[in-house]
Design a protein around this motif. Sequence first.
Motif, mmCIF file in Angstrom:
data_model
loop_
_atom_site.group_PDB
_atom_site.id
_atom_site.type_symbol
_atom_site.label_atom_id
_atom_site.label_comp_id
_atom_site.label_asym_id
_atom_site.label_seq_id
_atom_site.Cartn_x
_atom_site.Cartn_y
_atom_site.Cartn_z
ATOM 1 N N LYS A 56 0.849 -1.118 -0.101
ATOM 2 C CA LYS A 56 0.045 -0.012 -0.027
ATOM 3 C C LYS A 56 1.030 1.211 0.109
ATOM 4 C CE LYS A 56 -4.108 1.963 2.514
ATOM 5 N NZ LYS A 56 -5.002 1.827 3.499
ATOM 6 N N ARG A 57 1.959 1.150 0.863
ATOM 7 C CA ARG A 57 2.927 2.302 0.719
ATOM 8 C C ARG A 57 3.603 2.423 -0.494
ATOM 9 N NH1 ARG A 57 6.730 0.568 4.253
ATOM 10 N NH2 ARG A 57 5.342 0.711 5.860
ATOM 11 N N LYS A 58 3.921 1.636 -1.132
ATOM 12 C CA LYS A 58 4.629 1.738 -2.398
ATOM 13 C C LYS A 58 3.546 2.367 -3.500
ATOM 14 C CE LYS A 58 7.534 -0.883 -5.820
ATOM 15 N NZ LYS A 58 7.911 -2.299 -5.988
ATOM 16 N N ARG A 59 2.270 1.918 -3.446
ATOM 17 C CA ARG A 59 1.499 2.294 -4.406
ATOM 18 C C ARG A 59 1.206 3.798 -4.009
ATOM 19 N NH1 ARG A 59 -1.612 -2.878 -3.445
ATOM 20 N NH2 ARG A 59 -2.751 -1.767 -2.060
ATOM 21 N N VAL A 60 1.054 4.281 -2.746
ATOM 22 C CA VAL A 60 0.967 5.857 -2.564
ATOM 23 C C VAL A 60 1.934 6.353 -2.992
ATOM 24 C CG1 VAL A 60 0.694 7.240 -0.620
ATOM 25 C CG2 VAL A 60 -0.516 5.297 -0.488
ATOM 26 N N GLU A 61 3.228 5.966 -2.798
ATOM 27 C CA GLU A 61 4.568 6.572 -3.255
ATOM 28 C C GLU A 61 4.555 6.809 -4.759
ATOM 29 O OE1 GLU A 61 7.689 4.436 -2.091
ATOM 30 O OE2 GLU A 61 7.444 5.105 0.250
ATOM 31 N N GLU A 62 3.949 5.867 -5.362
ATOM 32 C CA GLU A 62 3.912 5.800 -6.967
ATOM 33 C C GLU A 62 2.655 7.079 -7.363
ATOM 34 O OE1 GLU A 62 3.156 2.070 -8.435
ATOM 35 O OE2 GLU A 62 5.020 1.168 -8.259
ATOM 36 N N ILE A 63 1.994 6.948 -6.722
ATOM 37 C CA ILE A 63 0.904 7.976 -6.994
ATOM 38 C C ILE A 63 1.242 9.510 -6.676
ATOM 39 C CG2 ILE A 63 -1.302 8.933 -6.520
ATOM 40 C CD1 ILE A 63 -2.227 6.140 -5.729
ATOM 41 N N LYS A 64 2.113 9.796 -5.576
ATOM 42 C CA LYS A 64 2.822 10.963 -5.226
ATOM 43 C C LYS A 64 3.805 11.393 -6.386
ATOM 44 C CE LYS A 64 1.739 10.880 -0.346
ATOM 45 N NZ LYS A 64 2.579 11.141 1.021
ATOM 46 N N ALA A 65 4.521 10.444 -6.790
ATOM 47 C CA ALA A 65 5.660 10.577 -7.897
ATOM 48 C C ALA A 65 4.755 11.075 -9.311
ATOM 49 C CB ALA A 65 6.492 9.395 -8.026
ATOM 50 N N LYS A 66 3.750 10.351 -9.542
ATOM 51 C CA LYS A 66 3.038 10.818 -10.603
ATOM 52 C C LYS A 66 2.342 12.270 -10.618
ATOM 53 C CE LYS A 66 1.599 6.289 -12.555
ATOM 54 N NZ LYS A 66 0.454 5.345 -12.809
ATOM 55 N N GLN A 67 1.822 12.565 -9.384
ATOM 56 C CA GLN A 67 1.588 13.806 -9.201
ATOM 57 C C GLN A 67 2.378 14.852 -9.118
ATOM 58 O OE1 GLN A 67 -0.903 13.677 -5.516
ATOM 59 N NE2 GLN A 67 -2.703 12.516 -6.228
ATOM 60 N N ALA A 68 3.553 14.736 -8.663
ATOM 61 C CA ALA A 68 4.676 15.701 -8.550
ATOM 62 C C ALA A 68 5.219 15.859 -10.094
ATOM 63 C CB ALA A 68 5.703 15.288 -7.700
ATOM 64 N N ASP A 69 5.313 14.715 -10.732
ATOM 65 C CA ASP A 69 5.671 15.070 -12.399
ATOM 66 C C ASP A 69 4.814 15.823 -12.916
ATOM 67 O OD1 ASP A 69 7.083 14.655 -14.456
ATOM 68 O OD2 ASP A 69 6.236 12.726 -15.123
ATOM 69 N N ALA A 70 3.327 15.680 -12.697
ATOM 70 C CA ALA A 70 2.331 16.541 -13.530
ATOM 71 C C ALA A 70 2.446 17.967 -12.937
ATOM 72 C CB ALA A 70 0.964 15.637 -12.881
ATOM 73 N N VAL A 71 2.582 18.203 -11.864
ATOM 74 C CA VAL A 71 2.751 19.682 -11.214
ATOM 75 C C VAL A 71 3.983 20.292 -11.814
ATOM 76 C CG1 VAL A 71 3.163 21.093 -9.220
ATOM 77 C CG2 VAL A 71 1.676 19.098 -9.134
ATOM 78 N N ARG A 72 4.908 19.549 -12.098
ATOM 79 C CA ARG A 72 6.381 20.004 -12.604
ATOM 80 C C ARG A 72 5.937 20.310 -14.369
ATOM 81 N NH1 ARG A 72 9.965 17.953 -15.638
ATOM 82 N NH2 ARG A 72 9.099 15.930 -15.271
ATOM 83 N N LYS A 73 5.443 19.465 -14.861
ATOM 84 C CA LYS A 73 4.926 19.947 -16.313
ATOM 85 C C LYS A 73 4.186 20.933 -16.490
ATOM 86 C CE LYS A 73 5.874 15.023 -18.049
ATOM 87 N NZ LYS A 73 5.330 13.986 -18.768
ATOM 88 N N ARG A 74 3.224 21.218 -15.427
ATOM 89 C CA ARG A 74 2.217 22.378 -15.424
ATOM 90 C C ARG A 74 2.764 23.479 -15.247
ATOM 91 N NH1 ARG A 74 -1.606 19.678 -13.210
ATOM 92 N NH2 ARG A 74 -1.217 20.217 -11.031
ATOM 93 N N GLN A 75 3.721 23.472 -14.307
ATOM 94 C CA GLN A 75 4.479 24.600 -14.174
ATOM 95 C C GLN A 75 5.508 25.072 -15.107
ATOM 96 O OE1 GLN A 75 3.799 26.028 -10.963
ATOM 97 N NE2 GLN A 75 4.859 27.920 -11.569
ATOM 98 N N GLU A 76 6.096 23.967 -15.931
ATOM 99 C CA GLU A 76 6.935 24.741 -16.912
ATOM 100 C C GLU A 76 5.999 25.224 -18.281
ATOM 101 O OE1 GLU A 76 8.728 20.903 -18.210
ATOM 102 O OE2 GLU A 76 10.070 21.094 -16.331
ATOM 103 N N GLU A 77 5.034 24.777 -18.268
ATOM 104 C CA GLU A 77 4.043 25.171 -19.347
ATOM 105 C C GLU A 77 3.559 26.831 -19.035
ATOM 106 O OE1 GLU A 77 2.678 24.167 -22.206
ATOM 107 O OE2 GLU A 77 3.866 22.353 -22.272
ATOM 108 N N ARG A 78 3.357 26.996 -17.695
ATOM 109 C CA ARG A 78 2.885 28.135 -17.317
ATOM 110 C C ARG A 78 4.252 29.440 -17.231
ATOM 111 N NH1 ARG A 78 -0.378 27.053 -11.458
ATOM 112 N NH2 ARG A 78 -2.191 26.050 -12.688
ATOM 113 N N ASN A 79 5.442 28.727 -16.790
ATOM 114 C CA ASN A 79 6.661 29.647 -17.037
ATOM 115 C C ASN A 79 6.996 29.858 -18.492
ATOM 116 O OD1 ASN A 79 6.437 29.567 -14.528
ATOM 117 N ND2 ASN A 79 8.248 27.934 -14.320
#
Length: 371
Positions: free
Chosen positions: A324-347
């Motif tokens: 369960k902990r591993k699945r949560v970490e994978e979800i958080k990593a995907k969310q962080a990657d999506a936030v980073r790409k969205r921030q790059e588009e804004r910049n």
Amino acid sequence: MALVLPSGLQLPACRAAPVPLPAPGGSCLRADRSMAALEAAEEKARRPGKKKAAKAVDESELLTVPDGWKEPAFTREDNPRGLLEESSFATLFPKYREAYLKECWPLVQKALSEHYVNATLDLIEGSMTVTTTKKTFDPYAIIRARDLIKLLARSVPFEQAVRILQDDVACDIIKIGSLVRNRESFVKRRGRLLGPKGSTLKALELLTNCYIMVQGNTVSALGPFSGLKEVRKVVLDTMKNIHPIYNIKTLMIKRELSKDPELRTQNWERFLPKFKRKNLKKRKEPKKKNVKKEYTPFPPPQPESQIDKELASGEYFLKESQKKRKRVEEIKAKQADAVRKRQEERNKAFIPPKEKPLVKVKKGNVFFPPF
């Protein structure tokens, strides 16, 4: 058998030669023709010096009707005793024609009374009936009256439908509803017969001297016999997906050729256009083309199951909490990657564009605008 003479002399009997009988079929015809030829030769030999009194009549003149000739009208003198039996015809009409028929029915009765035919309008049943009377002398008047009520039921106005009572006018009601199965194709081809703003129908009326009414699943035509024949051909060809402009071109050429007295009796095939039917419809190519793989007699390898994948990665031996902990970490990593790409588009909006390099101008090419 011998013939005995009075003097006792005997002569041998004579056998008559058998007369040859004509063979069945063409032999009798040839014999008749030969006899007719012999009789004609004998007649000619009797009158060798006599010339023909009149010239031979041209066959083409016998086939063509003289201009201005009209068939004499049928009068009471042709049939003074009238008709023996009473004849009647009835036809139904749609509901939307009721108001118009009720308005023009006195005119219909007046036109038919000139031919001594009675007309009845039944609004309850929705039918029209025409009947002969004791004064009716023209046996074809009831047929023309039947055509009149048929045309009125098919939305033909009274001003045009009453022309059917004339001798040189006929009508034709062409049923086109069952010629095309697809309803969309039927509506499209029926509209093609009308043309833009009714131009095609008007051209056809001018070339055939007929009145044409396209209504629902029928086409009503009113005019001379020769024009009705052309109208039927054009309508049926249009329902067979042949554009009416081709037939209109042919009719225009025929109209011009008929004006020339020399060409009137000749074959017009060499003048008429020959249109070849071209099927330009191409098959639509699919968006995804399935490429056939090379054939192999061996079956494909069996895909790995979920348990096999967990065994290969080691997840199978982990506890449920660790999974369960591993699945949560994978979800958080995907969310962080999506936030980073969205921030790059804004910049990207804040990055200044690259400026073009300044071009050094020579002293001799400097231009000073006038003040």
